[in-house]
Motif scaffolding. Structure first.
Motif, PDB file in Angstrom:
ATOM      1  N   HIS A   1      -3.279   2.860  -8.848  1.00 50.56           N
ATOM      2  CA  HIS A   1      -3.652   2.163  -7.616  1.00 50.56           C
ATOM      3  C   HIS A   1      -5.049   2.552  -7.140  1.00 50.56           C
ATOM      4  O   HIS A   1      -5.730   1.739  -6.507  1.00 50.56           O
ATOM      5  CB  HIS A   1      -2.602   2.398  -6.535  1.00 50.56           C
ATOM      6  CG  HIS A   1      -1.357   1.598  -6.763  1.00 50.56           C
ATOM      7  ND1 HIS A   1      -1.296   0.241  -6.554  1.00 50.56           N
ATOM      8  CD2 HIS A   1      -0.145   1.961  -7.241  1.00 50.56           C
ATOM      9  CE1 HIS A   1      -0.090  -0.195  -6.864  1.00 50.56           C
ATOM     10  NE2 HIS A   1       0.626   0.818  -7.285  1.00 50.56           N
ATOM     11  N   THR A   2      -5.474   3.753  -7.443  1.00 47.46           N
ATOM     12  CA  THR A   2      -6.850   4.128  -7.101  1.00 47.46           C
ATOM     13  C   THR A   2      -7.841   3.257  -7.856  1.00 47.46           C
ATOM     14  O   THR A   2      -8.834   2.773  -7.283  1.00 47.46           O
ATOM     15  CB  THR A   2      -7.084   5.610  -7.419  1.00 47.46           C
ATOM     16  OG1 THR A   2      -6.218   6.413  -6.611  1.00 47.46           O
ATOM     17  CG2 THR A   2      -8.528   6.010  -7.144  1.00 47.46           C
ATOM     18  N   ILE A   3      -7.576   3.023  -9.119  1.00 51.71           N
ATOM     19  CA  ILE A   3      -8.456   2.159  -9.914  1.00 51.71           C
ATOM     20  C   ILE A   3      -8.292   0.699  -9.496  1.00 51.71           C
ATOM     21  O   ILE A   3      -9.270  -0.034  -9.316  1.00 51.71           O
ATOM     22  CB  ILE A   3      -8.149   2.332 -11.417  1.00 51.71           C
ATOM     23  CG1 ILE A   3      -8.420   3.767 -11.847  1.00 51.71           C
ATOM     24  CG2 ILE A   3      -8.973   1.356 -12.257  1.00 51.71           C
ATOM     25  CD1 ILE A   3      -7.866   4.107 -13.215  1.00 51.71           C
ATOM     26  N   ASN A   4      -7.068   0.288  -9.311  1.00 51.53           N
ATOM     27  CA  ASN A   4      -6.766  -1.114  -8.999  1.00 51.53           C
ATOM     28  C   ASN A   4      -7.421  -1.562  -7.701  1.00 51.53           C
ATOM     29  O   ASN A   4      -7.985  -2.658  -7.609  1.00 51.53           O
ATOM     30  CB  ASN A   4      -5.255  -1.285  -8.917  1.00 51.53           C
ATOM     31  CG  ASN A   4      -4.820  -2.739  -8.970  1.00 51.53           C
ATOM     32  OD1 ASN A   4      -5.317  -3.509  -9.791  1.00 51.53           O
ATOM     33  ND2 ASN A   4      -3.893  -3.111  -8.111  1.00 51.53           N
ATOM     34  N   GLN A   5      -7.362  -0.713  -6.680  1.00 57.53           N
ATOM     35  CA  GLN A   5      -7.891  -1.099  -5.372  1.00 57.53           C
ATOM     36  C   GLN A   5      -9.415  -1.125  -5.343  1.00 57.53           C
ATOM     37  O   GLN A   5     -10.005  -1.699  -4.424  1.00 57.53           O
ATOM     38  CB  GLN A   5      -7.384  -0.134  -4.297  1.00 57.53           C
ATOM     39  CG  GLN A   5      -5.879  -0.239  -4.073  1.00 57.53           C
ATOM     40  CD  GLN A   5      -5.416   0.625  -2.916  1.00 57.53           C
ATOM     41  OE1 GLN A   5      -5.494   0.220  -1.760  1.00 57.53           O
ATOM     42  NE2 GLN A   5      -4.926   1.804  -3.222  1.00 57.53           N
TER      43      GLN A   5
ATOM     44  N   MET B   1       3.933   1.720   8.504  1.00 54.32           N
ATOM     45  CA  MET B   1       4.540   0.578   7.840  1.00 54.32           C
ATOM     46  C   MET B   1       4.704   0.840   6.344  1.00 54.32           C
ATOM     47  O   MET B   1       3.943   1.583   5.741  1.00 54.32           O
ATOM     48  CB  MET B   1       3.688  -0.677   8.058  1.00 54.32           C
ATOM     49  CG  MET B   1       3.574  -1.075   9.517  1.00 54.32           C
ATOM     50  SD  MET B   1       2.722  -2.650   9.713  1.00 54.32           S
ATOM     51  CE  MET B   1       3.882  -3.755   8.883  1.00 54.32           C
ATOM     52  N   GLN B   2       5.688   0.201   5.751  1.00 58.02           N
ATOM     53  CA  GLN B   2       5.991   0.367   4.328  1.00 58.02           C
ATOM     54  C   GLN B   2       4.856  -0.156   3.446  1.00 58.02           C
ATOM     55  O   GLN B   2       4.097  -1.035   3.833  1.00 58.02           O
ATOM     56  CB  GLN B   2       7.272  -0.399   3.982  1.00 58.02           C
ATOM     57  CG  GLN B   2       7.124  -1.915   4.088  1.00 58.02           C
ATOM     58  CD  GLN B   2       8.422  -2.674   3.902  1.00 58.02           C
ATOM     59  OE1 GLN B   2       9.510  -2.113   4.032  1.00 58.02           O
ATOM     60  NE2 GLN B   2       8.334  -3.973   3.601  1.00 58.02           N
ATOM     61  N   GLY B   3       4.751   0.398   2.241  1.00 62.82           N
ATOM     62  CA  GLY B   3       3.751  -0.058   1.282  1.00 62.82           C
ATOM     63  C   GLY B   3       4.098   0.413  -0.110  1.00 62.82           C
ATOM     64  O   GLY B   3       5.246   0.747  -0.416  1.00 62.82           O
TER      65      GLY B   3
ATOM     66  N   GLU C   1      -1.215  -1.202  -0.841  1.00 63.01           N
ATOM     67  CA  GLU C   1      -0.934  -0.483  -2.073  1.00 63.01           C
ATOM     68  C   GLU C   1      -0.718   1.001  -1.828  1.00 63.01           C
ATOM     69  O   GLU C   1      -0.142   1.690  -2.671  1.00 63.01           O
ATOM     70  CB  GLU C   1      -2.078  -0.690  -3.072  1.00 63.01           C
ATOM     71  CG  GLU C   1      -2.077  -2.058  -3.706  1.00 63.01           C
ATOM     72  CD  GLU C   1      -3.115  -2.179  -4.806  1.00 63.01           C
ATOM     73  OE1 GLU C   1      -4.039  -2.978  -4.619  1.00 63.01           O
ATOM     74  OE2 GLU C   1      -3.011  -1.480  -5.818  1.00 63.01           O
ATOM     75  N   ASN C   2      -1.186   1.516  -0.698  1.00 62.68           N
ATOM     76  CA  ASN C   2      -0.877   2.900  -0.329  1.00 62.68           C
ATOM     77  C   ASN C   2       0.601   2.987   0.021  1.00 62.68           C
ATOM     78  O   ASN C   2       1.232   1.991   0.361  1.00 62.68           O
ATOM     79  CB  ASN C   2      -1.747   3.333   0.843  1.00 62.68           C
ATOM     80  CG  ASN C   2      -3.218   3.307   0.472  1.00 62.68           C
ATOM     81  OD1 ASN C   2      -3.607   3.721  -0.615  1.00 62.68           O
ATOM     82  ND2 ASN C   2      -4.042   2.776   1.364  1.00 62.68           N
TER      83      ASN C   2
END
Length: 716
Positions: free
Chosen positions: A351-355, A217-219, A195-196
């Motif tokens: 994404h900070t919350i999601n992860q 690597m892609q993200g 997710e980063n």
């Protein structure tokens, strides 16, 4: 691999290994990868305490269970349904599972043992700072949902405040770099998602085996893969709609203002990120990787302040890098420059919350499950908090738990027996290489050299991870997760510039799995997979060679699949083939890909033969090597007939039953879309490529699986 890992390396982001995996279809792993992997790791790792369905005592000697067989199905029409159909008709799926099967049964034992270790860690009141204390405290903190709810969003608020303070693209670049973790692995795990914005993988340089370098690597996606954003299929469109609603809901629960507009911006940005991504097939091609110097990033991928990025990422002086998906890195960097700063801030907040949903208040955790569990995989119920806590501890302190597991549960006798089987199967593969007429002498010599220097680890590693610098608190579930991820990241960074450890393990002993490590030219067979019905000392050799032997053969064969064949005996990316040999190899691979393209997992949903090619090559070649090693083990004597079955019948039936699986349709759809392994049911059908299967089960022309001798794919 047979199933997903119980390993700290993978729980912190490594994901699917490049191996025989696939018997546990609940999905990818990685608490720092895509959130679907965060949800699915708990599904894959913590499997409950239901009664085992191992073969009854009456079937113990044969090693196969005839009550699973559907005798109304002709083996030549659908061998998997014949082998497992009766079981599947009566098997009931627990509400907290996306799948069940033989891997579930084997993992029950590993999970129960692991739970005993973790839950008992604090019983003796171990001293502060000891591994036992850290295990106990990590477990206690994760279980204390009342404390998590009381704290609310306070633990994550400093991160949200820092995101709000980003004032320019240089500051954004620094934040993106600070968020990067070692949560991708394209070689050992075929795990391409984070997710980063970027993920990091650390291993030896493709051209310089003695030098360890970081791979970028892609993200950046919250859905499992680019196709979820770009596919026109109605099922994918429905998931996109549900994901957009989930993004808005999560922001609303977190008290973020204007959640609907922010969700629209996040979805628009992630769609552009998906458009920039390489496909799964492209990401499996190591020849696309480019060696970049530090200075190359600014020139080749403008848009990010790379000096700020690398400083924040903890690599201020690193000069040598490998760009795994260089085109995607260029495009993602341009998005950083060209997309509004506010969109990136919204994206970072989500994404900070999601992860971190699992260590935030229950409403957020439940919303996360509702989407990643119910919508993506069709799993009705969340795993219990206690079972998820076991997975969390394994993710953070896997070696500390594994050290105890190996000592308690893996006897020297099992280690010796498996090492003997590995030796026999490697010898069988080598014998096949010797007899292959189409291989040129130079190609054949290097192939055999790969086998001669192959390093095989059985049961557990010779060295263990040192957790002395990892701080764990019994009252800080959120902080424990952050520190564990950072600990893993720093562990990986510390390897840069050093010689490669060919004996390094990428799994823990409590992992029900196996893996081929092409750059190390090594195999790992953790203790937990070496259990019945995969392996049982009471079973006749046919069953053991058909089940665990096929797994061993599969891992050996990965050194010679479409990716492994790119690496020589030193682990260097090097073409050791003559043009004629390579053409013949690629033609066999194309035929196997076409064979799997023809299979339908669901109406209108075909398997992806090219995406799955490496695993399917390993299945065919590995089963062949296991079969020949089984016959060699008979020392010229006829195989006994047990329970009315010949040795060959038991061998192939044990193989088929080792993939016994029942899966929800949503999970199956996600599996086909994103995984490099064919679903378990279709992996069984690889038997149609082995000549010996036909007389064993009297398969004749006209039956569905029948292939004329010239159409059977041999590869090796």
């Amino acid at each position: 691999m047979r199933v997903q890992h119980l390993a700290s390396r993978f729980a912190l982001g490594k994901g699917w290994p490049r191996c025989a995996c696939g018997a546990n279809p609940d999905g990818n792993q990685g608490s720092r990868g895509c959130s679907v992997r965060k949800f699915l790791i708990s599904q894959a790792l913590l499997l409950g305490y239901a009664a085992s369905t191992a073969p009854a005592i009456a079937a113990a000697l044969s090693g196969v269970n005839m009550s699973y067989v559907d005798r109304s199905v002709a083996p030549g029409d659908d061998f998997e349904e014949y082998a497992n159909g009766a079981w599947r008709k009566s098997a009931e799926m627990p509400a907290d599972r996306a799948s069940i099967g033989v891997s579930y049964d084997v993992q029950l034992k590993a999970e129960k043992r692991t739970a005993d270790i973790i839950q008992g860690a604090g019983a003796s009141k171990p001293a502060a700072g000891t591994e036992a204390r850290k295990i106990a405290d990590y477990y206690a903190a994760y279980l204390d949902t009342a404390a998590i709810d009381r704290k609310g969003l306070a633990p994550v608020q400093p991160e949200l405040t820092a995101i709000a303070a980003i004032s320019d693209k240089s500051a954004l670049s620094a934040k993106l770099g600070a968020n990067m973790r070692a949560d991708t692995d394209p070689i050992n795990a075929t795990h391409f998602a984070t997710e980063n914005l970027f993920g990091l993988f650390v291993t030896q340089d493709l051209q310089r085996p003695a030098v360890t370098v970081p791979y970028l690597m892609q993200g950046g996606l919250g859905l499992p893969d680019r196709d979820y954003y770009l596919s026109a299929k109605p099922a994918m469109a429905e998931i996109r709609t549900a994901y957009r609603a989930y993004v808005e809901k999560l922001l609303t629960l977190a008290g973020i203002s204007d959640a609907a507009a922010r969700a629209d911006r996040i979805m628009a940005l992630e769609t552009k990120i998906a458009q920039a991504h390489a496909t799964i097939e492209e990401s499996q091609d190591a020849h696309r990787v480019q060696a970049w110097k530090r200075g190359d990033f600014a020139g080749k991928a403008p848009g990010i302040d790379w000096d700020a990025y690398w400083r924040a990422a903890g690599l201020p002086n690193q000069q040598d890098f490998s760009a795994w998906q260089p085109d995607a890195i260029v495009k993602l960097s341009a998005l950083v420059a060209n997309e509004p700063l506010e969109s990136w801030q919204d994206w970072l907040v989500f994404h900070t919350i999601n992860q971190n949903a699992s260590v935030l208040p229950k409403a957020i955790d439940d919303a996360h499950f509702d989407f990643y569990g119910k919508t993506l995989t069709g799993t009705p119920a969340q795993l219990s908090r206690a079972r998820r806590a076991i997975a969390a501890v394994n993710g953070a302190l896997g070696d500390a738990v594994g050290k105890i597991y190996a000592k308690r549960y893996f006897p020297a006798s099992s280690k010796a027996e498996i090492e003997g089987m590995v030796k026999n199967i490697v010898a069988a593969f080598d014998a096949r290489l010797v007899k292959i007429a189409w291989l040129a002498p130079t190609t054949k010599a290097e192939a055999r050299r790969k086998l001669q220097v192959l390093k095989v680890g059985v049961g557990y590693p010779s060295t263990w991870r040192d957790y002395s610098t990892l701080a764990v608190r019994a009252d800080d579930a959120f902080g424990n997760l952050q520190r564990a991820e950072l600990f893993e990241y720093r562990h990986q960074l510390a390897k840069i510039g050093k010689s490669v450890d060919r004996g390094e393990w990428w799994m823990t002993p409590q992992t029900v799995n196996a893996v081929n490590l092409p750059l190390q030219n090594a195999l790992n067979f953790p203790a937990a997979i070496l259990e019945s019905p995969y392996f049982d000392a009471r079973f006749d050799a046919a069953a053991n060679y058909g089940a665990i032997g096929a797994t061993i053969g599969h891992e050996v064969s990965h050194s010679f699949d479409n990716l492994g064949a790119d690496f020589d005996s030193t682990g260097r990316l090097h073409n050791w083939w003559t043009p004629e040999d390579l053409k013949r190899f690629q033609q066999a691979g194309a035929a196997l890909a076409a064979q799997y393209d023809a299979y339908q997992a669901l109406p209108g949903l075909h398997l992806k033969g090219s995406q799955e090619l490496g695993e399917n090559i390993a299945d065919v070649a590995g089963l062949t090597a296991a079969y020949e090693a089984y016959h060699k083990s008979l020392s010229g004597k006829p195989a006994p007939v047990i329970d009315g079955l010949t040795g060959d019948q038991r061998f192939f039936l044990a193989f088929a039953q080792s993939w016994r699986t029942k899966m929800r349709d949503q999970a199956l759809r996600a599996r086909v879309a994103t995984d490099v392994h064919a679903p378990a049911r279709w992996r069984v059908q690889t038997v149609r490529n082995l000549d010996a299967w036909y007389p064993a089960y009297k398969v004749t022309p006209g039956q569905t699986l029948y292939l004329a001798p010239g159409e059977r794919v041999k590869v090796w």
